[in-house]
Design a protein around this motif. Structure first.
Motif, PDB file in Angstrom:
ATOM      1  N   MET A   1       0.847  -1.178   0.000  1.00  0.00           N
ATOM      2  CA  MET A   1       0.000   0.000   0.000  1.00  0.00           C
ATOM      3  C   MET A   1       0.888   1.234   0.000  1.00  0.00           C
ATOM      4  O   MET A   1       1.844   1.318   0.742  1.00  0.00           O
ATOM      5  N   LYS A   2       0.541   2.200  -0.828  1.00  0.00           N
ATOM      6  CA  LYS A   2       1.354   3.398  -0.904  1.00  0.00           C
ATOM      7  C   LYS A   2       1.106   4.312   0.287  1.00  0.00           C
ATOM      8  O   LYS A   2       0.058   4.252   0.931  1.00  0.00           O
ATOM      9  N   ASN A   3       2.082   5.153   0.557  1.00  0.00           N
ATOM     10  CA  ASN A   3       1.964   6.109   1.645  1.00  0.00           C
ATOM     11  C   ASN A   3       1.004   7.210   1.206  1.00  0.00           C
ATOM     12  O   ASN A   3       1.253   7.913   0.243  1.00  0.00           O
ATOM     13  N   LEU A   4      -0.095   7.361   1.930  1.00  0.00           N
ATOM     14  CA  LEU A   4      -1.087   8.370   1.563  1.00  0.00           C
ATOM     15  C   LEU A   4      -0.955   9.592   2.440  1.00  0.00           C
ATOM     16  O   LEU A   4      -0.797   9.501   3.643  1.00  0.00           O
ATOM     17  N   ASP A   5      -1.044  10.735   1.828  1.00  0.00           N
ATOM     18  CA  ASP A   5      -1.173  11.954   2.594  1.00  0.00           C
ATOM     19  C   ASP A   5      -2.501  12.595   2.199  1.00  0.00           C
ATOM     20  O   ASP A   5      -3.216  12.104   1.336  1.00  0.00           O
ATOM     21  N   GLY A   6      -2.822  13.686   2.845  1.00  0.00           N
ATOM     22  CA  GLY A   6      -4.089  14.345   2.560  1.00  0.00           C
ATOM     23  C   GLY A   6      -4.235  14.763   1.120  1.00  0.00           C
ATOM     24  O   GLY A   6      -5.343  14.787   0.585  1.00  0.00           O
ATOM     25  N   ALA A   7      -3.128  15.107   0.479  1.00  0.00           N
ATOM     26  CA  ALA A   7      -3.184  15.545  -0.916  1.00  0.00           C
ATOM     27  C   ALA A   7      -3.666  14.426  -1.836  1.00  0.00           C
ATOM     28  O   ALA A   7      -4.414  14.679  -2.781  1.00  0.00           O
ATOM     29  N   ASP A   8      -3.236  13.188  -1.571  1.00  0.00           N
ATOM     30  CA  ASP A   8      -3.690  12.061  -2.384  1.00  0.00           C
ATOM     31  C   ASP A   8      -5.200  11.878  -2.266  1.00  0.00           C
ATOM     32  O   ASP A   8      -5.889  11.654  -3.261  1.00  0.00           O
ATOM     33  N   VAL A   9      -5.703  11.946  -1.053  1.00  0.00           N
ATOM     34  CA  VAL A   9      -7.135  11.763  -0.835  1.00  0.00           C
ATOM     35  C   VAL A   9      -7.916  12.913  -1.474  1.00  0.00           C
ATOM     36  O   VAL A   9      -8.945  12.687  -2.114  1.00  0.00           O
ATOM     37  N   LEU A  10      -7.428  14.136  -1.332  1.00  0.00           N
ATOM     38  CA  LEU A  10      -8.093  15.282  -1.968  1.00  0.00           C
ATOM     39  C   LEU A  10      -8.064  15.167  -3.488  1.00  0.00           C
ATOM     40  O   LEU A  10      -9.057  15.469  -4.156  1.00  0.00           O
ATOM     41  N   LYS A  11      -6.936  14.713  -4.025  1.00  0.00           N
ATOM     42  CA  LYS A  11      -6.829  14.517  -5.472  1.00  0.00           C
ATOM     43  C   LYS A  11      -7.856  13.472  -5.928  1.00  0.00           C
ATOM     44  O   LYS A  11      -8.557  13.668  -6.919  1.00  0.00           O
ATOM     45  N   GLY A  12      -7.932  12.370  -5.198  1.00  0.00           N
ATOM     46  CA  GLY A  12      -8.901  11.331  -5.541  1.00  0.00           C
ATOM     47  C   GLY A  12     -10.334  11.819  -5.414  1.00  0.00           C
ATOM     48  O   GLY A  12     -11.183  11.512  -6.256  1.00  0.00           O
ATOM     49  N   ALA A  13     -10.610  12.602  -4.362  1.00  0.00           N
ATOM     50  CA  ALA A  13     -11.956  13.133  -4.165  1.00  0.00           C
ATOM     51  C   ALA A  13     -12.328  14.084  -5.302  1.00  0.00           C
ATOM     52  O   ALA A  13     -13.444  14.031  -5.829  1.00  0.00           O
ATOM     53  N   ALA A  14     -11.386  14.939  -5.699  1.00  0.00           N
ATOM     54  CA  ALA A  14     -11.653  15.877  -6.801  1.00  0.00           C
ATOM     55  C   ALA A  14     -11.889  15.121  -8.107  1.00  0.00           C
ATOM     56  O   ALA A  14     -12.832  15.434  -8.855  1.00  0.00           O
ATOM     57  N   ALA A  15     -11.054  14.121  -8.364  1.00  0.00           N
ATOM     58  CA  ALA A  15     -11.242  13.315  -9.581  1.00  0.00           C
ATOM     59  C   ALA A  15     -12.578  12.581  -9.531  1.00  0.00           C
ATOM     60  O   ALA A  15     -13.287  12.491 -10.542  1.00  0.00           O
ATOM     61  N   VAL A  98     -10.891   5.180  -3.210  1.00  0.00           N
ATOM     62  CA  VAL A  98      -9.892   4.527  -4.067  1.00  0.00           C
ATOM     63  C   VAL A  98      -8.482   4.914  -3.638  1.00  0.00           C
ATOM     64  O   VAL A  98      -7.564   4.089  -3.652  1.00  0.00           O
ATOM     65  N   GLU A  99      -8.283   6.158  -3.227  1.00  0.00           N
ATOM     66  CA  GLU A  99      -6.969   6.586  -2.753  1.00  0.00           C
ATOM     67  C   GLU A  99      -6.611   5.930  -1.421  1.00  0.00           C
ATOM     68  O   GLU A  99      -5.459   5.590  -1.189  1.00  0.00           O
ATOM     69  N   ILE A 100      -7.588   5.742  -0.565  1.00  0.00           N
ATOM     70  CA  ILE A 100      -7.349   5.143   0.751  1.00  0.00           C
ATOM     71  C   ILE A 100      -7.191   3.628   0.638  1.00  0.00           C
ATOM     72  O   ILE A 100      -6.300   3.041   1.243  1.00  0.00           O
ATOM     73  N   ALA A 101      -8.061   3.008  -0.141  1.00  0.00           N
ATOM     74  CA  ALA A 101      -8.043   1.556  -0.324  1.00  0.00           C
ATOM     75  C   ALA A 101      -8.185   1.271  -1.817  1.00  0.00           C
ATOM     76  O   ALA A 101      -9.308   1.162  -2.320  1.00  0.00           O
ATOM     77  N   PRO A 102      -7.067   1.158  -2.545  1.00  0.00           N
ATOM     78  CA  PRO A 102      -7.123   0.963  -3.995  1.00  0.00           C
ATOM     79  C   PRO A 102      -7.979  -0.217  -4.457  1.00  0.00           C
ATOM     80  O   PRO A 102      -8.488  -0.201  -5.573  1.00  0.00           O
ATOM     81  N   VAL A 103      -8.187  -1.194  -3.601  1.00  0.00           N
ATOM     82  CA  VAL A 103      -9.043  -2.326  -3.965  1.00  0.00           C
ATOM     83  C   VAL A 103     -10.469  -1.861  -4.266  1.00  0.00           C
ATOM     84  O   VAL A 103     -11.211  -2.545  -4.965  1.00  0.00           O
ATOM     85  N   SER A 104     -10.827  -0.663  -3.791  1.00  0.00           N
ATOM     86  CA  SER A 104     -12.161  -0.107  -4.063  1.00  0.00           C
ATOM     87  C   SER A 104     -12.413   0.051  -5.555  1.00  0.00           C
ATOM     88  O   SER A 104     -13.558   0.079  -5.989  1.00  0.00           O
ATOM     89  N   SER A 106     -11.600  -2.050  -7.834  1.00  0.00           N
ATOM     90  CA  SER A 106     -11.756  -3.350  -8.505  1.00  0.00           C
ATOM     91  C   SER A 106     -13.096  -3.412  -9.222  1.00  0.00           C
ATOM     92  O   SER A 106     -14.105  -2.917  -8.733  1.00  0.00           O
ATOM     93  N   GLY A 107     -13.083  -3.998 -10.389  1.00  0.00           N
ATOM     94  CA  GLY A 107     -14.327  -4.207 -11.127  1.00  0.00           C
ATOM     95  C   GLY A 107     -14.749  -3.045 -11.991  1.00  0.00           C
ATOM     96  O   GLY A 107     -15.915  -2.949 -12.366  1.00  0.00           O
ATOM     97  N   ALA A 108     -13.837  -2.135 -12.296  1.00  0.00           N
ATOM     98  CA  ALA A 108     -14.088  -1.028 -13.222  1.00  0.00           C
ATOM     99  C   ALA A 108     -15.289  -0.173 -12.819  1.00  0.00           C
ATOM    100  O   ALA A 108     -16.003   0.340 -13.669  1.00  0.00           O
ATOM    101  N   GLY A 109     -15.529  -0.015 -11.525  1.00  0.00           N
ATOM    102  CA  GLY A 109     -16.625   0.818 -11.047  1.00  0.00           C
ATOM    103  C   GLY A 109     -17.964   0.122 -10.973  1.00  0.00           C
ATOM    104  O   GLY A 109     -18.930   0.689 -10.459  1.00  0.00           O
TER     105      GLY A 109
END
Length: 157
Positions: A1-15, A98-104, A106-109
């Motif tokens: 699992m990659k090291n997550l910071d707040g920026a990763d989660v915000l980036k994922g939320a924005a996307a 998805v940023e917190i748990a990339p397995v989320s 899975s299955g192309a949405g």
């Protein structure tokens, strides 16, 4: 699992927010296409009973928060606004997850779209009184809603 910071989660939320809004548009287009093909619109139905759950939700918000009953013209704007708000917020949560748990992812949405359909259409919307209970709809209605949410989930992903 990659090291997550707040920026990763915000980036994922924005996307996710952007993806959810775009997916909401595609979902609406898919529904319009299916409706046109199957000609399921029945003009003789009672207008109030025929109102989408998004319009009923908008009415509840307007009346509860602003003590204002929506006009027919306001309903034309408010219903889609609720649809896009729900789609955008759901997408935002998906992108952050998805940023917190990339397995989320899975299955192309498709699992995400299934979850949104099950939770929103079959549990929350009826519980709030914006639709009849799920068991009072025919299989074709469930299939239409389910397939629409698969389109939404896939497009969001």
């Amino acid at each position: 699992m990659k090291n997550l910071d707040g920026a990763d989660v915000l980036k994922g939320a924005a996307a996710g927010l952007i993806g959810g809004l775009a997916a909401s548009f595609l979902m609406s287009e898919f529904q319009s296409l299916v409706t046109a093909i199957t000609e399921e619109k029945k003009e003789s139905r009672d207008k109030k009973a025929d109102e989408p759950a998004t319009v009923k939700a908008a009415e509840a918000i307007s009346e509860g928060a602003f003590d204002h009953s929506l006009t027919p013209q306001e309903k034309e704007v408010a219903g889609p606004a609720v649809h896009y708000a729900m789609g955008g917020i759901s997408g935002l949560m998906y992108g952050a997850a998805v940023e917190i748990a990339p397995v989320s992812a899975s299955g192309a949405g498709l699992p995400f779209g299934t979850a949104v359909w099950l939770i929103a259409d079959d549990v929350v919307v009826p519980a709030l009184g914006f639709s009849k209970p799920a068991d009072q709809y025919p299989f074709s209605t469930h299939f239409y809603a389910f397939s629409s949410h698969l389109v939404y989930g896939f497009a969001t992903d």
